[in-house]
Design a protein around this motif. Structure first.
Motif, PDB file in Angstrom:
ATOM      1  N   ASN A  58       0.807  -1.219   0.000  1.00 64.01           N
ATOM      2  CA  ASN A  58       0.000   0.000   0.000  1.00 64.01           C
ATOM      3  C   ASN A  58       0.837   1.265   0.000  1.00 64.01           C
ATOM      4  OD1 ASN A  58      -2.356  -1.566   0.093  1.00 64.01           O
ATOM      5  ND2 ASN A  58      -2.255  -1.692   2.315  1.00 64.01           N
ATOM      6  N   GLY A  59       2.166   1.143  -0.019  1.00 58.12           N
ATOM      7  CA  GLY A  59       3.031   2.310  -0.050  1.00 58.12           C
ATOM      8  C   GLY A  59       3.403   2.869   1.309  1.00 58.12           C
ATOM      9  N   VAL A  60       3.084   2.162   2.388  1.00 58.63           N
ATOM     10  CA  VAL A  60       3.412   2.601   3.745  1.00 58.63           C
ATOM     11  C   VAL A  60       4.796   2.047   4.101  1.00 58.63           C
ATOM     12  CG1 VAL A  60       2.716   2.519   6.173  1.00 58.63           C
ATOM     13  CG2 VAL A  60       0.983   2.634   4.382  1.00 58.63           C
ATOM     14  N   ASN A  61       5.649   2.866   4.705  1.00 54.40           N
ATOM     15  CA  ASN A  61       7.001   2.434   5.068  1.00 54.40           C
ATOM     16  C   ASN A  61       6.968   1.413   6.196  1.00 54.40           C
ATOM     17  OD1 ASN A  61       8.346   3.985   3.187  1.00 54.40           O
ATOM     18  ND2 ASN A  61       8.481   5.746   4.538  1.00 54.40           N
ATOM     19  N   LEU A  62       7.703   0.323   5.995  1.00 51.78           N
ATOM     20  CA  LEU A  62       7.816  -0.748   6.987  1.00 51.78           C
ATOM     21  C   LEU A  62       9.273  -0.916   7.380  1.00 51.78           C
ATOM     22  CD1 LEU A  62       5.600  -3.586   5.477  1.00 51.78           C
ATOM     23  CD2 LEU A  62       4.988  -2.010   7.277  1.00 51.78           C
ATOM     24  N   SER A  63       9.469  -1.512   8.533  1.00 48.88           N
ATOM     25  CA  SER A  63      10.802  -1.826   9.016  1.00 48.88           C
ATOM     26  C   SER A  63      10.823  -3.293   9.438  1.00 48.88           C
ATOM     27  CB  SER A  63      11.142  -0.919  10.206  1.00 48.88           C
ATOM     28  OG  SER A  63      12.355  -1.297  10.781  1.00 48.88           O
ATOM     29  N   LEU A  64      11.732  -4.071   8.835  1.00 49.49           N
ATOM     30  CA  LEU A  64      11.901  -5.480   9.205  1.00 49.49           C
ATOM     31  C   LEU A  64      13.132  -5.591  10.079  1.00 49.49           C
ATOM     32  CD1 LEU A  64      11.524  -8.582   8.975  1.00 49.49           C
ATOM     33  CD2 LEU A  64      12.859  -8.467   6.878  1.00 49.49           C
ATOM     34  N   LYS A  65      12.942  -6.128  11.270  1.00 54.37           N
ATOM     35  CA  LYS A  65      14.049  -6.337  12.196  1.00 54.37           C
ATOM     36  C   LYS A  65      14.233  -7.844  12.371  1.00 54.37           C
ATOM     37  CE  LYS A  65      13.478  -4.994  16.477  1.00 54.37           C
ATOM     38  NZ  LYS A  65      13.452  -4.310  17.773  1.00 54.37           N
ATOM     39  N   VAL A  66      15.438  -8.331  12.033  1.00 57.51           N
ATOM     40  CA  VAL A  66      15.752  -9.756  12.152  1.00 57.51           C
ATOM     41  C   VAL A  66      16.751  -9.912  13.292  1.00 57.51           C
ATOM     42  CG1 VAL A  66      16.659 -11.788  10.988  1.00 57.51           C
ATOM     43  CG2 VAL A  66      15.431 -10.062   9.669  1.00 57.51           C
ATOM     44  N   GLU A  67      16.329 -10.597  14.355  1.00 55.73           N
ATOM     45  CA  GLU A  67      17.196 -10.852  15.506  1.00 55.73           C
ATOM     46  C   GLU A  67      17.535 -12.342  15.515  1.00 55.73           C
ATOM     47  OE1 GLU A  67      15.804  -8.559  19.203  1.00 55.73           O
ATOM     48  OE2 GLU A  67      13.999  -8.797  17.965  1.00 55.73           O
ATOM     49  N   SER A  68      18.815 -12.645  15.452  1.00 51.44           N
ATOM     50  CA  SER A  68      19.264 -14.038  15.469  1.00 51.44           C
ATOM     51  C   SER A  68      20.044 -14.297  16.746  1.00 51.44           C
ATOM     52  CB  SER A  68      20.172 -14.319  14.273  1.00 51.44           C
ATOM     53  OG  SER A  68      19.485 -14.099  13.086  1.00 51.44           O
ATOM     54  N   ARG A  69      19.740 -15.420  17.371  1.00 56.50           N
ATOM     55  CA  ARG A  69      20.454 -15.835  18.567  1.00 56.50           C
ATOM     56  C   ARG A  69      21.211 -17.104  18.230  1.00 56.50           C
ATOM     57  NH1 ARG A  69      17.520 -17.042  24.257  1.00 56.50           N
ATOM     58  NH2 ARG A  69      18.976 -18.654  24.821  1.00 56.50           N
ATOM     59  N   CYS A  70      22.537 -17.043  18.336  1.00 59.98           N
ATOM     60  CA  CYS A  70      23.383 -18.138  17.859  1.00 59.98           C
ATOM     61  C   CYS A  70      23.626 -19.225  18.897  1.00 59.98           C
ATOM     62  CB  CYS A  70      24.720 -17.583  17.365  1.00 59.98           C
ATOM     63  SG  CYS A  70      24.500 -16.441  15.997  1.00 59.98           S
ATOM     64  N   LYS A  71      23.403 -18.948  20.149  1.00 54.14           N
ATOM     65  CA  LYS A  71      23.627 -19.980  21.168  1.00 54.14           C
ATOM     66  C   LYS A  71      22.402 -20.863  21.299  1.00 54.14           C
ATOM     67  CE  LYS A  71      27.262 -17.959  23.716  1.00 54.14           C
ATOM     68  NZ  LYS A  71      28.011 -18.044  24.891  1.00 54.14           N
ATOM     69  N   SER A  72      22.560 -21.927  22.041  1.00 58.01           N
ATOM     70  CA  SER A  72      21.479 -22.882  22.207  1.00 58.01           C
ATOM     71  C   SER A  72      20.402 -22.310  23.138  1.00 58.01           C
ATOM     72  CB  SER A  72      22.035 -24.176  22.797  1.00 58.01           C
ATOM     73  OG  SER A  72      21.018 -25.107  22.913  1.00 58.01           O
ATOM     74  N   PRO A  73      19.141 -22.332  22.815  1.00 54.07           N
ATOM     75  CA  PRO A  73      18.580 -22.785  21.558  1.00 54.07           C
ATOM     76  C   PRO A  73      18.728 -21.721  20.473  1.00 54.07           C
ATOM     77  CG  PRO A  73      16.814 -22.074  22.973  1.00 54.07           C
ATOM     78  CD  PRO A  73      18.086 -21.943  23.764  1.00 54.07           C
ATOM     79  N   ASN A  74      19.052 -22.168  19.290  1.00 49.55           N
ATOM     80  CA  ASN A  74      19.209 -21.296  18.137  1.00 49.55           C
ATOM     81  C   ASN A  74      17.824 -20.764  17.755  1.00 49.55           C
ATOM     82  OD1 ASN A  74      20.252 -20.050  15.923  1.00 49.55           O
ATOM     83  ND2 ASN A  74      20.448 -21.910  14.704  1.00 49.55           N
ATOM     84  N   SER A  75      17.644 -19.445  17.745  1.00 56.98           N
ATOM     85  CA  SER A  75      16.319 -18.893  17.445  1.00 56.98           C
ATOM     86  C   SER A  75      16.451 -17.617  16.628  1.00 56.98           C
ATOM     87  CB  SER A  75      15.564 -18.603  18.742  1.00 56.98           C
ATOM     88  OG  SER A  75      16.188 -17.553  19.441  1.00 56.98           O
ATOM     89  N   GLN A  76      15.351 -17.261  15.981  1.00 56.59           N
ATOM     90  CA  GLN A  76      15.279 -16.025  15.219  1.00 56.59           C
ATOM     91  C   GLN A  76      13.916 -15.394  15.431  1.00 56.59           C
ATOM     92  OE1 GLN A  76      16.294 -16.935  11.124  1.00 56.59           O
ATOM     93  NE2 GLN A  76      18.375 -16.240  11.505  1.00 56.59           N
ATOM     94  N   ARG A  77      13.934 -14.059  15.502  1.00 59.04           N
ATOM     95  CA  ARG A  77      12.688 -13.301  15.604  1.00 59.04           C
ATOM     96  C   ARG A  77      12.647 -12.317  14.443  1.00 59.04           C
ATOM     97  NH1 ARG A  77       9.079 -11.948  19.698  1.00 59.04           N
ATOM     98  NH2 ARG A  77      10.449 -12.869  21.239  1.00 59.04           N
ATOM     99  N   PHE A  78      11.545 -12.358  13.698  1.00 63.42           N
ATOM    100  CA  PHE A  78      11.318 -11.448  12.590  1.00 63.42           C
ATOM    101  C   PHE A  78      10.180 -10.513  12.987  1.00 63.42           C
ATOM    102  CE2 PHE A  78      12.669 -15.550  10.961  1.00 63.42           C
ATOM    103  CZ  PHE A  78      13.765 -15.198  10.187  1.00 63.42           C
ATOM    104  N   THR A  79      10.451  -9.213  13.032  1.00 65.66           N
ATOM    105  CA  THR A  79       9.441  -8.243  13.429  1.00 65.66           C
ATOM    106  C   THR A  79       9.269  -7.216  12.321  1.00 65.66           C
ATOM    107  OG1 THR A  79      10.074  -8.513  15.743  1.00 65.66           O
ATOM    108  CG2 THR A  79       8.746  -6.587  15.190  1.00 65.66           C
ATOM    109  N   ILE A  80       8.050  -7.105  11.818  1.00 66.12           N
ATOM    110  CA  ILE A  80       7.723  -6.083  10.824  1.00 66.12           C
ATOM    111  C   ILE A  80       6.823  -5.076  11.509  1.00 66.12           C
ATOM    112  CG2 ILE A  80       6.550  -5.575   8.666  1.00 66.12           C
ATOM    113  CD1 ILE A  80       7.356  -8.275   7.642  1.00 66.12           C
TER     114      ILE A  80
END
Length: 196
Positions: A14-36
């Protein structure tokens, strides 16, 4: 705790500005969070507030000009107040997906007041795809989880599609970035399961 952060800025469909934040955690447990989330200056635009104010003024002028009964005026005011309340409480601020391999995927939608979460266990996830959806005269893309459902006692297994980021509607480039990361986690997890 070792973690990395990556931020991507882009417009949605729709033409609205978005921001994608990718947070990766490398230690156990390996996880990722994607926030738009919506960028602050775009979401705090004055036009919705101005249009609401103008709508209230025009309705008051119309009520005074038409001279309807007090009961009808009270009903109109109650309906308008419910519409304003619904508009304020159901405005989406951000959407996020937390992925922890071997545990599950949690999708969260943050509203102005409140939050809605949905969790899918890792064993139920069959695949992750980018799905094309035709809506009126536009083609939209959604990141979609393919989830297997059905009990172990039954022979029939059904498949369910769960779209992610359906309110913020990011463009294909942003979805491809998330897709690549999720596919890497999914293939690494299936390779580890095959080795064991």
């Amino acid at each position: 705790m070792s973690s990395t952060l990556k931020i991507i800025q882009q417009e949605n469909v729709n033409g609205v500005n978005l921001s994608l934040k990718v947070e990766s955690r490398c230690k156990s447990p390996n996880s990722q969070r994607f926030t738009i989330s919506y960028k602050n200056e775009e979401k705090r635009s004055k036009w919705p507030l101005k249009s609401l104010f103008l709508a209230v003024i025009f309705n008051v002028l119309a009520l005074l000009y038409v001279r309807i009964s007090v009961q009808a005026m009270i009903i109109i005011i109650i309906v308008l107040s419910f519409l304003v309340f619904f508009w304020i409480t159901h405005s989406v601020q951000s959407e996020s997906v937390l992925v922890i391999p071997t545990v599950g995927v949690q999708s969260s939608v943050k509203y102005v007041f409140g939050r809605e979460d949905y969790f899918v266990p890792w064993t139920f996830i069959d695949d992750i795809i980018i799905n094309e959806v035709i809506k009126l005269n536009r083609v939209l893309y959604f990141l979609t989880l393919i989830v297997k459902t059905g009990s172990s006692g039954q022979d029939t297994e059904t498949t369910k599609l769960i779209p992610l980021f359906k309110y913020t509607k990011p463009r294909l480039l942003m979805l491809e970035t998330i897709y690549k990361e999720l596919q890497e986690l999914l293939t690494a997890s299936t390779n580890e399961a095959k080795e064991v």
